[in-house]
Design an enzyme around this catalytic site. Structure first.
Site, PDB file in Angstrom:
ATOM      1  N   LYS A 171       0.854  -1.199   0.000  1.00  0.00           N
ATOM      2  CA  LYS A 171       0.000   0.000   0.000  1.00  0.00           C
ATOM      3  C   LYS A 171       0.885   1.242   0.000  1.00  0.00           C
ATOM      4  O   LYS A 171       1.926   1.264   0.679  1.00  0.00           O
ATOM      5  CB  LYS A 171      -0.908  -0.031   1.238  1.00  0.00           C
ATOM      6  CG  LYS A 171      -1.968   1.062   1.268  1.00  0.00           C
ATOM      7  CD  LYS A 171      -2.903   0.885   2.468  1.00  0.00           C
ATOM      8  CE  LYS A 171      -3.977   1.935   2.553  1.00  0.00           C
ATOM      9  NZ  LYS A 171      -4.886   1.758   3.697  1.00  0.00           N
ATOM     10  N   SER A 196     -10.074  -0.725   6.794  1.00  0.00           N
ATOM     11  CA  SER A 196      -9.488  -0.584   5.462  1.00  0.00           C
ATOM     12  C   SER A 196      -8.779  -1.812   4.901  1.00  0.00           C
ATOM     13  O   SER A 196      -8.383  -1.792   3.738  1.00  0.00           O
ATOM     14  CB  SER A 196      -8.520   0.590   5.439  1.00  0.00           C
ATOM     15  OG  SER A 196      -9.250   1.771   5.340  1.00  0.00           O
ATOM     16  N   SER A 210      -9.828   1.744   2.648  1.00  0.00           N
ATOM     17  CA  SER A 210      -8.947   2.534   1.816  1.00  0.00           C
ATOM     18  C   SER A 210      -7.886   1.709   1.084  1.00  0.00           C
ATOM     19  O   SER A 210      -7.290   2.191   0.135  1.00  0.00           O
ATOM     20  CB  SER A 210      -8.240   3.580   2.669  1.00  0.00           C
ATOM     21  OG  SER A 210      -7.405   2.948   3.628  1.00  0.00           O
TER      22      SER A 210
HETATM   23  N1  GLN Z   1     -13.232   4.043   6.038  1.00  0.00           N
HETATM   24  C1  GLN Z   1     -12.711   4.429   7.309  1.00  0.00           C
HETATM   25  C2  GLN Z   1     -12.296   5.872   7.274  1.00  0.00           C
HETATM   26  O1  GLN Z   1     -12.458   6.481   6.252  1.00  0.00           O
HETATM   27  C3  GLN Z   1     -11.564   3.545   7.681  1.00  0.00           C
HETATM   28  C4  GLN Z   1     -10.331   3.855   6.943  1.00  0.00           C
HETATM   29  C5  GLN Z   1      -9.175   2.999   7.316  1.00  0.00           C
HETATM   30  O2  GLN Z   1      -9.323   1.956   7.943  1.00  0.00           O
HETATM   31  N2  GLN Z   1      -7.987   3.477   6.977  1.00  0.00           N
HETATM   32  O3  GLN Z   1     -11.811   6.403   8.232  1.00  0.00           O
END
Ligand code: GLN
Length: 510
Positions: A79, A178, A154
């Protein structure tokens, strides 16, 4: 040989046995990337030359009879918020578009030592804020199961890369879901480790008390192996836990699950969940029952507060962590006058003009979702509001953690759907941040409590989209989580349909 249909463990054995060279392996996956990446857009960068060079070194090691690590020649995608020395780390943000990492993250050093080959950096929501990868400043990643769908987020790029067989393993980060949410949307396995199990050193911080790095794989055994490699104590992360995952994790998770107590929290089986998900989960529960697990209904009474608590704590920590992107220290700087520049270089005090540099840089460098989080977080932390918002949220967080502690007195793991819906369409929720936030409603409590959690494929919708099942465990008990997932996968065999039938035929057979 169709290498993308092998497991990572099989592939590394073949390379070690010299049935195929590491260079040929990397070339194979680079060819798949050339074929599929134009349709999927999972990668921000593909490390063609560096990957082949590294593979050649590994081949030499093998032919010289030197010991080789467990991921010997296996390509892994990373990532784009994890630092690899000498490579870009952009967080899919304009703010870090030209940033080159001066050092390796802890997980990267561990992967290097295991002789993995870094094949590229994957697309993500900007600074890991989002649930669809649509917040990337660079591109929109498509779900390998249908190009009109988002891959989740994400870590959408990491999930899509494995789901399409452009690599067998990838690394993501999970602050509120995410890893698990995109794993569920893309039909792959993704695990968020116990907070502290994997070092965060070299992960670009979003919300430090919630962030964890974790593995994606096409099957549970590969996921366990990748977790074993990246986890372990690291003095450079002050929250790192000195408790190693058992070295023989793979044989331990093969043990059957007779008598294992599986909790079904009633707060997670609510109205509004896609009926096809409920169906898949019910069938999966029957499979586990058939294998001798005890199914027990439990309650996690504070679940309903988790989303609100998360959207105070995560933006608060983000607003502090992202203060460093000011156009002065590193990263993007908006165009400014040379007079102002010389004041700055002379170490001058922030004048009105200097403040306008911060504003201009942050205004142009960050995308709308990141700005929304910074504003929310700054407000929640400001004098007069701190106790009412941040302080209160931390207290409720403790109640959520206590719910889990109580539940784990009665059960060994907790089973829930990973998400309330399957993958949604590109563009469907971009105008509605609250709808987008709701897609993490089942994954967030696990981060607030610091628990380990996995998402494993458990079914398909009529339209051919994957459904994911989440298994949560006690802190540091990844072993039981993986053991239940492994036993389930062995019977359910959802991985057999791993690659998409969309894109005019099957992606798998291309
Ligand atoms: N979708 C969640 C957020 O936008 C979690 C994101 C993540 O786990 N990095 O904060």
């Amino acid at each position: 040989m169709e290498l993308h249909k092998l497991s990572a463990i099989e592939l590394s054995k073949k390379i070690l046995a010299r049935e195929i060279s590491a260079v040929k392996t990397v070339e194979y996956f680079l060819d798949r990337i050339t074929l599929l990446e134009p349709e999927i857009s999972a990668f921000n960068f593909v490390f063609k030359d560096a990957a082949i060079e590294r593979a050649a070194e590994i081949d030499k090691k093998i032919s010289d009879g030197e010991a080789c690590g467990p991921l010997c020649g296996v390509p892994v995608a990373i990532k784009d918020n994890i630092n690899i020395k000498g490579s870009p780390t952009t967080c899919s943000s304009k703010m870090l578009k030209d940033y080159i990492s001066p050092y390796d993250a802890a997980v990267i050093s561990r992967l290097r030592d295991s002789d993995a080959v870094f094949i590229g950096k994957t697309n993500m929501d900007e600074f890991a804020m989002g649930s669809s990868t649509e917040n990337s400043a660079f591109k929109i990643t498509k779900n390998p199961w249908g190009k009109e769908y988002i891959p989740g987020g994400s870590s959408g790029g990491s999930a899509a890369a494995v789901a399409s067989g452009m690599c067998l393993l990838s690394i993501g980060s999970d602050t509120g879901g995410s890893i698990r949410q995109p794993a569920s949307f893309c039909g792959v396995v993704g695990l968020k480790p116990t907070y502290g199990r994997v070092s965060r050193y070299g992960l670009v911080a979003f919300a430090s008390s919630l962030d964890q790095i974790g593995p994606f794989a096409a099957n549970v055994m590969d996921c366990a192996e990748l977790l074993r490699i990246i986890s372990g104590y690291d003095f450079r992360d002050s929250t790192s836990i000195d408790s190693a995952l058992p070295g023989d994790i793979s044989s331990r998770i093969e043990r059957d699950i007779k008598g294992i107590k599986v909790g079904l929290p009633k707060e997670y089986f609510i109205q509004g969940i896609d009926p096809e998900i409920t169906q898949s989960i019910n069938k999966s529960v029957d499979i586990l029952k058939g294998m001798g697990a005890d199914i027990i209904e439990i309650s996690l009474p504070h679940t309903g507060y988790a989303l609100s608590v998360y959207y105070i704590i995560a933006p608060s920590e983000a607003s502090a962590n992202l203060a460093r992107y000011d156009g002065v220290k590193y990263g993007f700087r908006a165009d400014i006058s040379t007079d102002t520049l010389s004041v700055m270089e002379a170490g001058g005090e922030p004048s009105g003009e200097l403040l306008s540099i911060y504003k201009k840089t942050r205004g142009e460098g960050f995308g709308p979702e990141v700005k929304r989080r910074i504003m929310l977080g700054t407000y929640a932390l400001s004098t007069g509001y701190y106790e009412a918002y941040y302080g209160k949220a931390q207290k409720v967080r403790t109640l959520i953690k206590n719910d889990f502690d109580e539940a784990f007195k009665k059960v060994d793991v907790i089973l829930t759907p990973t998400t309330p819906t399957t993958a949604f369409k590109i563009g469907e929720k971009v105008q509605e941040p609250l709808q987008m936030y709701l897609s993490d409603i089942f994954t967030i409590p696990c981060n607030l409590a610091g628990l380990p959690g996995i998402s494993v494929p458990c079914g398909w919708t009529k339209g051919g989209l994957p459904v994911g099942m989440q298994i949560l465990g006690r802190p540091l008990d990844e072993e039981t989580v993986l053991r239940v997932a492994y036993n389930f996968e062995k019977i359910a065999r959802h991985y057999a349909r791993r690659y998409a039938q969309h894109y005019g035929g099957t992606l798998y057979d291309r």
